[in-house]
Design an enzyme around this catalytic site. Structure first.
Site, PDB file in Angstrom:
ATOM      1  N   ASP A 149       4.314   3.520   6.756  1.00 42.20           N
ATOM      2  CA  ASP A 149       3.985   2.838   7.617  1.00 42.20           C
ATOM      3  C   ASP A 149       4.489   2.291   8.586  1.00 42.20           C
ATOM      4  OD1 ASP A 149       3.430   0.621   5.935  1.00 42.20           O
ATOM      5  OD2 ASP A 149       3.214  -0.612   7.971  1.00 42.20           O
ATOM      6  N   ASP A 172      14.451  -0.801   0.557  1.00 45.14           N
ATOM      7  CA  ASP A 172      15.392  -1.081   1.468  1.00 45.14           C
ATOM      8  C   ASP A 172      16.554  -2.761   1.206  1.00 45.14           C
ATOM      9  OD1 ASP A 172      16.628  -0.963   4.919  1.00 45.14           O
ATOM     10  OD2 ASP A 172      15.208  -2.353   5.471  1.00 45.14           O
ATOM     11  N   LYS A 206      16.574   3.238   0.234  1.00 47.15           N
ATOM     12  CA  LYS A 206      18.159   3.273   1.632  1.00 47.15           C
ATOM     13  C   LYS A 206      19.033   1.814   0.909  1.00 47.15           C
ATOM     14  CE  LYS A 206      14.757   3.064   5.215  1.00 47.15           C
ATOM     15  NZ  LYS A 206      14.721   2.004   6.454  1.00 47.15           N
ATOM     16  N   LEU A 212      11.197   5.054   8.331  1.00 50.90           N
ATOM     17  CA  LEU A 212      10.126   5.933   8.099  1.00 50.90           C
ATOM     18  C   LEU A 212       9.286   6.230   7.743  1.00 50.90           C
ATOM     19  CD1 LEU A 212      12.918   7.080   4.936  1.00 50.90           C
ATOM     20  CD2 LEU A 212      12.896   7.767   8.071  1.00 50.90           C
ATOM     21  N   LYS A 232       0.920  -1.185  -0.103  1.00 51.65           N
ATOM     22  CA  LYS A 232      -0.235   0.440   0.018  1.00 51.65           C
ATOM     23  C   LYS A 232       0.474   1.362   0.078  1.00 51.65           C
ATOM     24  CE  LYS A 232      -2.630  -2.256   3.038  1.00 51.65           C
ATOM     25  NZ  LYS A 232      -3.376  -2.131   4.750  1.00 51.65           N
ATOM     26  N   GLY A 233       2.242   1.330   0.187  1.00 52.67           N
ATOM     27  CA  GLY A 233       2.963   2.437   0.460  1.00 52.67           C
ATOM     28  C   GLY A 233       3.065   3.186  -0.521  1.00 52.67           C
TER      29      GLY A 233
HETATM   30  P1  IMP Z   1      12.758  -4.556   1.051  1.00 54.59           P
HETATM   31  O1  IMP Z   1      12.209  -5.642   0.702  1.00 54.59           O
HETATM   32  O2  IMP Z   1      13.946  -4.633   2.238  1.00 54.59           O
HETATM   33  O3  IMP Z   1      13.517  -3.470   0.107  1.00 54.59           O
HETATM   34  O4  IMP Z   1      11.626  -3.507   1.716  1.00 54.59           O
HETATM   35  C1  IMP Z   1      10.717  -2.768   1.112  1.00 54.59           C
HETATM   36  C2  IMP Z   1       9.431  -3.010   1.741  1.00 54.59           C
HETATM   37  O5  IMP Z   1       9.289  -2.773   2.839  1.00 54.59           O
HETATM   38  C3  IMP Z   1       9.248  -1.396   1.467  1.00 54.59           C
HETATM   39  O6  IMP Z   1       8.168  -1.384   0.209  1.00 54.59           O
HETATM   40  C4  IMP Z   1       7.735  -0.468   2.773  1.00 54.59           C
HETATM   41  O7  IMP Z   1       6.926  -1.154   2.333  1.00 54.59           O
HETATM   42  C5  IMP Z   1       8.941  -1.302   3.906  1.00 54.59           C
HETATM   43  N1  IMP Z   1       9.850  -0.670   4.132  1.00 54.59           N
HETATM   44  C6  IMP Z   1      11.171  -0.901   4.173  1.00 54.59           C
HETATM   45  N2  IMP Z   1      11.998   0.212   5.118  1.00 54.59           N
HETATM   46  C7  IMP Z   1      10.510   0.856   5.525  1.00 54.59           C
HETATM   47  C8  IMP Z   1      10.593   2.189   6.618  1.00 54.59           C
HETATM   48  O8  IMP Z   1      11.917   2.526   6.536  1.00 54.59           O
HETATM   49  N3  IMP Z   1       9.828   2.556   6.977  1.00 54.59           N
HETATM   50  C9  IMP Z   1       8.669   1.500   6.534  1.00 54.59           C
HETATM   51  N4  IMP Z   1       8.227   0.811   5.560  1.00 54.59           N
HETATM   52  C10 IMP Z   1       8.951   0.129   4.783  1.00 54.59           C
HETATM   53 MG    MG Z   2       4.808  -1.742   4.392  1.00 54.11          MG
END
Ligand code: IMP
Ligand code: MG
Length: 179
Positions: A162, A106, A134, A156, A47-48
């Site tokens: 969220d 991330d 990030k 964040l 949803k972000g």
């Molecule tokens: P990844 O798979 O580690 O790249 O995570 C990505 C997903 O995790 C993003 O689409 C966000 O929904 C969530 N996410 C990662 N970091 C944050 C943060 O700092 N705040 C909120 N959601 C995050």
């Molecule tokens: Mg999220």
């Protein structure tokens, strides 16, 4: 895992609503130039990305389509390491120019799973547009063409982001910190 109910967590403003607005306008202009003469399909990750996508497409001066995919990988502020598809695309994307819109990248694990899935649908091109990158925490290589802001650390919230489904409605972007 950190929870919102943990009252020792404070919010610190990192990016104001007006700074976001300015940057989103720039991204929209850049995309409008890069895709001139085409009709891209914007794929928002639920949803972000919903607020970022809504603002971004209004700054793109092109004919375009919008679709969403649902992906879930986080519980609280920690990755649970597993990606779940909660909604698939509704539009056909074969031969189309896709622009995947994500709130924050991330580790990159969530997006790399989705990219693999979308590539199997034979789009003509595929680009990634992330509001926040990030980069330091990346675990997999991803070609990210458009980045709003590069931020190195912190959890964040706001502008769609969220913590346990809350705080998405804050107009700016904040870091959650121990007081
Ligand atoms: P990844 O798979 O580690 O790249 O995570 C990505 C997903 O995790 C993003 O689409 C966000 O929904 C969530 N996410 C990662 N970091 C944050 C943060 O700092 N705040 C909120 N959601 C995050
Ligand atoms: Mg999220």
């Amino acid at each position: 895992m950190r929870h919102l109910q943990d009252l020792s967590l404070q919010r610190r403003l990192l990016i104001s609503a007006s700074d976001i607005e300015r940057r989103v306008r720039e991204l929209g202009l850049e995309i409008s130039g890069d895709y001139a003469g085409r009709e891209p399909v914007f794929v928002g990750i639920l949803k972000g990305s919903f607020i970022f996508l809504a603002d971004l497409v209004r700054q793109v001066q092109l004919p375009l389509l919008i679709d969403f995919v649902g992906l879930s990988s986080y519980v609280g502020t920690e990755s649970c390491g597993e990606v779940r598809f909660t909604k698939s695309l509704a539009l056909p994307v074969e031969g189309r120019d896709l622009i995947v819109v994500e709130d924050i990248i991330d580790t990159g694990l969530t997006l790399s799973r989705l990219i693999e899935h979308l590539r199997s649908m034979a789009p003509r091109s595929l680009a990634i547009c992330a509001l926040i990158d990030k980069q330091e925490r990346r675990k997999v290589e991803l070609p990210i063409q458009y980045v709003g802001f590069r931020i190195s650390e912190g959890f964040l919230v706001g502008y769609g982001l969220d913590c346990d489904e809350r705080l998405r409605n804050l107009p700016g972007i904040y870091a959650l910190e121990n007081s």
